[in-house]
Design a protein around this motif. Structure first.
Motif, short mmCIF file in Angstrom:
data_model
loop_
_atom_site.label_atom_id
_atom_site.label_comp_id
_atom_site.label_asym_id
_atom_site.label_seq_id
_atom_site.Cartn_x
_atom_site.Cartn_y
_atom_site.Cartn_z
N VAL A 101 0.85 -1.20 0.00
CA VAL A 101 0.00 0.00 0.00
C VAL A 101 0.88 1.25 0.00
CG1 VAL A 101 -1.51 1.37 1.49
CG2 VAL A 101 -2.08 -1.00 0.99
N GLY A 102 1.93 1.24 0.85
CA GLY A 102 2.86 2.37 0.92
C GLY A 102 3.52 2.61 -0.43
N LEU A 103 3.98 1.51 -1.06
CA LEU A 103 4.65 1.63 -2.35
C LEU A 103 3.70 2.19 -3.41
CD1 LEU A 103 6.82 -1.60 -2.73
CD2 LEU A 103 7.60 0.75 -2.67
N VAL A 104 2.51 1.58 -3.47
CA VAL A 104 1.56 1.96 -4.53
C VAL A 104 1.09 3.40 -4.35
CG1 VAL A 104 -0.74 1.51 -5.45
CG2 VAL A 104 0.82 -0.39 -5.00
N PHE A 105 0.67 3.71 -3.11
CA PHE A 105 0.11 5.05 -2.89
C PHE A 105 1.19 6.11 -2.71
CE2 PHE A 105 -3.50 2.34 -1.83
CZ PHE A 105 -4.48 2.95 -2.60
N GLY A 106 2.42 5.67 -2.41
CA GLY A 106 3.52 6.62 -2.29
C GLY A 106 4.16 6.92 -3.63
N LEU A 107 3.94 6.03 -4.58
CA LEU A 107 4.65 6.14 -5.86
C LEU A 107 4.24 7.40 -6.62
CD1 LEU A 107 6.76 4.54 -7.35
CD2 LEU A 107 4.96 3.45 -8.66
N PHE A 108 2.95 7.66 -6.68
CA PHE A 108 2.49 8.81 -7.47
C PHE A 108 3.06 10.13 -6.94
CE2 PHE A 108 -0.93 12.02 -8.14
CZ PHE A 108 -0.67 12.26 -9.47
N PRO A 109 2.93 10.41 -5.62
CA PRO A 109 3.55 11.65 -5.12
C PRO A 109 5.05 11.67 -5.32
CG PRO A 109 2.05 10.72 -3.48
CD PRO A 109 2.19 9.70 -4.57
N ALA A 110 5.71 10.51 -5.18
CA ALA A 110 7.17 10.47 -5.32
C ALA A 110 7.57 10.76 -6.75
CB ALA A 110 7.69 9.10 -4.88
N ILE A 111 6.81 10.22 -7.71
CA ILE A 111 7.11 10.49 -9.12
C ILE A 111 6.92 11.98 -9.39
CG2 ILE A 111 6.26 10.16 -11.48
CD1 ILE A 111 5.77 7.24 -10.76
N LYS A 112 5.86 12.53 -8.80
CA LYS A 112 5.60 13.96 -8.97
C LYS A 112 6.80 14.78 -8.47
CE LYS A 112 2.03 17.30 -8.14
NZ LYS A 112 1.13 17.81 -7.11
N ALA A 113 7.32 14.38 -7.32
CA ALA A 113 8.47 15.10 -6.75
C ALA A 113 9.70 14.95 -7.64
CB ALA A 113 8.76 14.58 -5.35
N ALA A 114 9.93 13.71 -8.12
CA ALA A 114 11.14 13.45 -8.90
C ALA A 114 11.10 14.20 -10.23
CB ALA A 114 11.27 11.95 -9.14
N ARG A 115 9.89 14.44 -10.76
CA ARG A 115 9.77 15.07 -12.07
C ARG A 115 9.77 16.59 -11.98
NH1 ARG A 115 5.32 11.58 -15.22
NH2 ARG A 115 6.63 9.80 -15.72
N LEU A 116 9.73 17.14 -10.77
CA LEU A 116 9.71 18.60 -10.64
C LEU A 116 10.92 19.21 -11.34
CD1 LEU A 116 8.72 19.51 -6.98
CD2 LEU A 116 7.53 20.11 -9.07
N ASN A 117 10.64 20.22 -12.12
CA ASN A 117 11.72 20.94 -12.77
C ASN A 117 12.40 21.81 -11.71
OD1 ASN A 117 13.23 22.73 -14.22
ND2 ASN A 117 11.77 22.82 -15.91
N PRO A 118 13.75 21.71 -11.58
CA PRO A 118 14.41 22.47 -10.51
C PRO A 118 14.14 23.97 -10.58
CG PRO A 118 16.01 21.32 -11.91
CD PRO A 118 14.67 20.83 -12.30
N ILE A 119 14.03 24.51 -11.79
CA ILE A 119 13.81 25.96 -11.91
C ILE A 119 12.44 26.33 -11.34
CG2 ILE A 119 13.76 27.91 -13.49
CD1 ILE A 119 14.75 25.73 -15.57
#
Lengths: 236, 403
Positions: B379-397
């Motif tokens: 559950v942690g992996l599945v439901f944590g994945l979407f926010p984590a992907i969102k964070a990882a894809r943030l453009n640094p600028i």
């Protein structure tokens, strides 16, 4: 030797929609050699910020090449760019961008953690010493003054001994006396060999650089000593 | 950044928002404890029922009237088993005892005492096959069966109700207005389903003729020499009764035979479905907990946009940022799971404090706990994945410019 060599560099936003496309950087050519202190100036919308992001490897150019220490980083992928930012570029921001939950020392250690440095603590302490803050190592950012925060940020930028120190309005959030001290510190680091690039709209800051590059509409309008470039501004 | 360092970073972020972390975990805590408690309850009930069925003996076959059940539809029941069938069955190989029984219910009276009871017509073999022991007196004898005597053996509850002062042997009770002499009292078997404590046993001949006027017995219990021979004996008994009932090949049998094994399998299926149903309900709360975690992680990502941008600017690779947020979500889940396990086991402990009740045998099987842990990590992996992907894809600028 050139640290940075930009050749026909272009950055176009919304290129696929001609009506609103913006040529933020337009066929720009610029070379900066090792140990220089360069101020990049220009009116709002001239492309300063975009250029800073391209030089800082925070963004990729649309066209053209960017040689950083003879490597064309314009073609690099996300992971390689992250490594370049970590090892070869030291950022100093207007608003410091320190992590609030981390002490000064931990903030300085951050880049070293991402490069898996074997001895981050000692290196971070040395960097804090260079900016005169070794006695504040265990303070949280909230316990530091604005000038001290910026010193911590400069220590963080220095800690991986980068090829360039890239500062975006480093004195913008400070009073003039503290701002002047921070500028002194940056210039002192420059005198010890660090290449310094400051993006600013503060002409007082720009005048203290050895070289000033003035941008207009995404191109270099003037490039030379502060007197030559900024004098030209005054006649407008 | 090493995994250990990433975990430390994640823990630190969680610790800096303790209240929020605890509240977020609560969903998982409730989900896991519910899953553990429900599975424990299901397993306990199953074990309880199985023990009860096993106490009837794994070495017996029960023959009943009517065709075997086919699917969900049961053909109309036909009475077919006679007392003579039972007598004849003793000749079948491997059969060690045959106990026919005829069931009925009646009010049993003595003086002012009155109790409703199952009145069962039996032969002496019944006591052996059902493993009944006598507290006082003796069992129903062959002589009583042959002579259709009005004698009876009382179950413990019936005895206690009608003879509060004890001393029943030789005394009389009334069944359907007829007087029966008490010859024995059964040992109490305690609670459980189909308890013999509420029964009154009388000679089967008396039961079928005088009391209830029947031609057919209700069931015939056949004891087999050993548990291993159950399946062989079942085939033999079936063939033997088909022959006696003159059934042609292809005709449906007019009786059906079940073994304890069959009953156990059927009950196992039912309790399995029940347990799965309870666990599914509990699992829904676990999923709801997961959604809560996703929600908070999304809030956390947007709150920490600048931090993410800064980390990227100083060299954090996208996957390191992803891992940091994923570890935060999984940590929330696993810590919640640990607390939930403890709470679930505490619930089981409370249930077990009532050994006499239906929930008293609840026990959390290891697989249920392993299941709860792995499901909440998932559950942690599945439901944590979407926010984590969102964070990882943030453009640094964009992240650094974020106000």
């Amino acid at each position: 030797m050139n640290v940075i060599e930009l050749v026909n560099l272009e950055k176009v936003y919304h290129e696929d929609m001609p009506d609103i496309a913006v040529h933020a950087v337009n066929k720009l050519n610029l070379a900066i050699s090792h140990g220089e202190a360069v101020g990049i100036v220009g009116p709002s919308g001239c492309g300063k910020s975009t250029l800073m992001q391209l030089i800082g490897c925070l963004d990729r150019p649309t066209r053209g090449s960017y040689l950083l220490e003879d490597q064309d980083v314009a073609r690099f992928g996300d992971n390689e760019l992250a490594k370049v930012r970590n090892k070869r570029i030291g950022f100093v921001f207007q608003t410091f961008n320190l992590l609030a939950r981390y002490t000064a020392l931990e903030n300085v250690m951050l880049p070293l953690k991402y490069s898996n440095d074997p001895d981050p603590r000692a290196k971070a302490l040395t960097a804090l010493e260079r900016v005169g803050l070794s006695n504040r190592a265990h303070h949280l950012p909230t316990e530091l003054s604005g000038g001290q925060k910026q010193r911590v940020a400069i220590a963080r930028a220095l800690v991986n001994t980068p090829a360039i120190l890239l500062a975006d309005e480093p004195t913008g959030a400070l009073d003039s006396r503290t701002g002047s001290e921070i500028l002194d510190l940056l210039l002192e680091l420059n005198s010890h060999g660090s290449t310094l690039i400051i993006v600013t709209h503060d002409l007082g800051v720009a005048r203290r650089m050895k070289r000033v590059v003035k941008l207009r509409d995404g191109r270099v309008e003037a490039d030379g000593s502060p007197e030559a470039v900024l004098g030209a501004v005054d006649t407008h | 950044m090493s995994i250990l360092e990433t975990i430390r970073t994640a823990l630190r972020a969680l610790m800096s928002n303790k209240m929020r972390s605890v509240l977020t975990m609560l969903g998982v805590v409730i989900g896991v404890s519910a899953v553990v408690a429900m599975l424990a309850l299901g397993e306990g009930t199953k074990a309880d029922i199985e023990t009860n069925i096993r106490s009837l003996g794994a070495d017996v076959l029960t023959v009943r009237n009517g065709p075997a059940q086919r699917g969900a539809v049961r053909a109309q029941s036909v009475d077919s088993l006679k007392l003579e069938d039972a007598e004849a069955l003793t000749a079948v190989d491997n059969v060690t005892a045959v106990a026919p029984a005829s069931n009925g219910s009646a009010q049993i009276k003595r003086l002012a005492g009155n109790i409703g009871a199952q009145v069962i017509g039996v032969t002496p073999a019944y006591f052996q096959v059902q493993k009944l022991n006598l507290e006082q007196g003796s069992a129903i004898t062959d002589a009583q069966v042959r002579g259709r005597l009005h004698t009876c053996v009382l179950g413990a509850n019936v005895y206690n109700t009608l003879f509060p002062l004890g001393d029943a042997i030789g005394d009389h009770v009334k069944i359907k207005g007829l007087s029966f002499q008490v010859v024995g009292v059964l040992e109490s078997k305690g609670s459980g389903f189909s308890s013999a404590d509420d029964n009154v046993l009388v000679p089967i001949t008396t039961h079928m003729s005088t009391l209830f006027g029947r031609q057919f017995v209700s069931s015939i219990t056949v004891q087999v020499a050993s548990e291993d021979l159950i399946d062989t004996a079942k085939t033999d008994v079936e063939a033997f009764l088909r022959m006696r009932h003159r059934l042609k090949p292809g005709d449906d049998s007019d009786f059906n035979i079940s073994s304890t094994k069959d009953v156990l399998e059927a009950v196992g299926q039912i309790t399995g479905v029940m347990t799965a149903f309870l666990a599914a309900l509990a699992a829904i709360s676990l999923v709801v907990g997961g959604i809560g975690i996703m929600n908070i992680m999304l809030v956390s990502v947007s709150e920490r946009t600048r931090e993410i941008g800064l980390r990227k600017a100083v060299g954090a690779r996208p996957e390191v940022v992803l891992l940091q947020f994923l570890v935060e979500a999984v940590t929330l889940c696993l810590v919640g799971c640990g607390v939930g396990l403890a709470a679930g086991l505490a619930c089981v402990g409370i249930m077990r404090a009532f050994p006499e009740s239906a929930v008293g045998k609840a026990s959390a099987p290891f697989w249920a706990m392993a299941l709860a842990v792995s499901v909440s990590a998932l559950v942690g992996l599945v439901f944590g994945l979407f926010p984590a992907i969102k964070a990882a894809r943030l453009n640094p600028i964009d992240a650094l410019r974020h106000e």
